[in-house]
Design a protein around this motif. Structure first.
Motif, PDB file in Angstrom:
ATOM      1  N   HIS A  40      -4.976  13.936   4.079  1.00 46.81           N
ATOM      2  CA  HIS A  40      -4.334  14.274   5.545  1.00 46.81           C
ATOM      3  C   HIS A  40      -3.064  14.890   5.371  1.00 46.81           C
ATOM      4  CE1 HIS A  40      -4.469  15.304   9.604  1.00 46.81           C
ATOM      5  NE2 HIS A  40      -3.339  14.466   9.954  1.00 46.81           N
TER       6      HIS A  40
ATOM      7  N   ILE B 236      -9.653   3.055   0.916  1.00 42.21           N
ATOM      8  CA  ILE B 236     -10.452   4.565   1.285  1.00 42.21           C
ATOM      9  C   ILE B 236      -9.522   4.997   2.447  1.00 42.21           C
ATOM     10  CG2 ILE B 236     -12.334   5.442   2.449  1.00 42.21           C
ATOM     11  CD1 ILE B 236     -14.075   3.674   0.631  1.00 42.21           C
ATOM     12  N   ASP B 237      -9.212   4.132   3.350  1.00 41.65           N
ATOM     13  CA  ASP B 237      -8.428   4.619   4.347  1.00 41.65           C
ATOM     14  C   ASP B 237      -7.074   5.270   4.096  1.00 41.65           C
ATOM     15  OD1 ASP B 237     -10.158   4.139   6.506  1.00 41.65           O
ATOM     16  OD2 ASP B 237      -9.088   2.050   6.918  1.00 41.65           O
ATOM     17  N   LEU B 238      -6.343   4.479   3.134  1.00 43.43           N
ATOM     18  CA  LEU B 238      -5.277   4.863   2.589  1.00 43.43           C
ATOM     19  C   LEU B 238      -5.307   6.409   1.877  1.00 43.43           C
ATOM     20  CD1 LEU B 238      -2.387   3.369   0.936  1.00 43.43           C
ATOM     21  CD2 LEU B 238      -3.771   4.375  -0.875  1.00 43.43           C
ATOM     22  N   CYS B 239      -6.519   6.679   1.096  1.00 44.37           N
ATOM     23  CA  CYS B 239      -6.574   7.786   0.490  1.00 44.37           C
ATOM     24  C   CYS B 239      -6.855   8.990   1.416  1.00 44.37           C
ATOM     25  CB  CYS B 239      -7.977   7.666  -0.430  1.00 44.37           C
ATOM     26  SG  CYS B 239      -7.488   6.724  -1.877  1.00 44.37           S
ATOM     27  N   LYS B 240      -7.685   8.676   2.606  1.00 41.82           N
ATOM     28  CA  LYS B 240      -7.819   9.602   3.635  1.00 41.82           C
ATOM     29  C   LYS B 240      -6.524  10.109   4.065  1.00 41.82           C
ATOM     30  CE  LYS B 240     -12.497   8.215   4.978  1.00 41.82           C
ATOM     31  NZ  LYS B 240     -13.042   7.674   6.176  1.00 41.82           N
ATOM     32  N   LYS B 241      -5.696   9.183   4.344  1.00 34.16           N
ATOM     33  CA  LYS B 241      -4.297   9.378   4.921  1.00 34.16           C
ATOM     34  C   LYS B 241      -3.616  10.087   4.003  1.00 34.16           C
ATOM     35  CE  LYS B 241      -0.088   7.374   7.107  1.00 34.16           C
ATOM     36  NZ  LYS B 241       0.431   8.595   6.619  1.00 34.16           N
TER      37      LYS B 241
ATOM     38  N   GLU C  70       0.802  -1.334   0.056  1.00 40.07           N
ATOM     39  CA  GLU C  70       0.192   0.026   0.046  1.00 40.07           C
ATOM     40  C   GLU C  70       1.049   1.211   0.070  1.00 40.07           C
ATOM     41  OE1 GLU C  70      -2.984  -0.414   3.064  1.00 40.07           O
ATOM     42  OE2 GLU C  70      -4.195  -1.793   1.782  1.00 40.07           O
TER      43      GLU C  70
ATOM     44  N   ALA D  29     -12.251  -0.735   1.627  1.00 44.40           N
ATOM     45  CA  ALA D  29     -12.374   0.084   2.944  1.00 44.40           C
ATOM     46  C   ALA D  29     -10.563   0.452   3.001  1.00 44.40           C
ATOM     47  CB  ALA D  29     -12.720  -0.732   3.903  1.00 44.40           C
ATOM     48  N   LYS D  30      -9.700  -0.845   2.914  1.00 45.39           N
ATOM     49  CA  LYS D  30      -8.233  -0.317   3.066  1.00 45.39           C
ATOM     50  C   LYS D  30      -7.758   0.785   2.110  1.00 45.39           C
ATOM     51  CE  LYS D  30      -6.864  -5.069   4.637  1.00 45.39           C
ATOM     52  NZ  LYS D  30      -6.129  -6.173   4.460  1.00 45.39           N
TER      53      LYS D  30
END
Length: 67
Positions: free
Chosen positions: A55, A47-52, A7, A44-45
């Motif tokens: 940020h 999406i979390d990576l994109c959010k991070k 990732e 879901a993984k």
């Protein structure tokens, strides 16, 4: 894109493209429960990576502008 691809090497653009591909697969096919669960988990993984990434980018921009 392989689910096993590290990732850290997945770009934001690649992650978004894979999320869109997963969504299209979920909308367009009769998908079994095991595959559905795996696809949702992968999405879901990602999406979390994109959010991070978003940020981190926001923090970097604020740092550059002294905020």
């Amino acid at each position: 894109m392989s689910d096993k691809k590290n990732e850290k090497t997945v770009s934001y653009t690649e992650a978004m493209a894979e999320i869109e591909k997963i969504l299209a697969e979920l909308r367009g096919e009769n998908i079994d429960v095991d595959t559905l669960a795996a696809k949702v988990e992968r999405a879901a993984k990602l999406i979390d990576l994109c959010k991070k990434r978003l940020h981190d980018s926001e923090a970097e921009v604020k740092k550059l502008f002294g905020e």
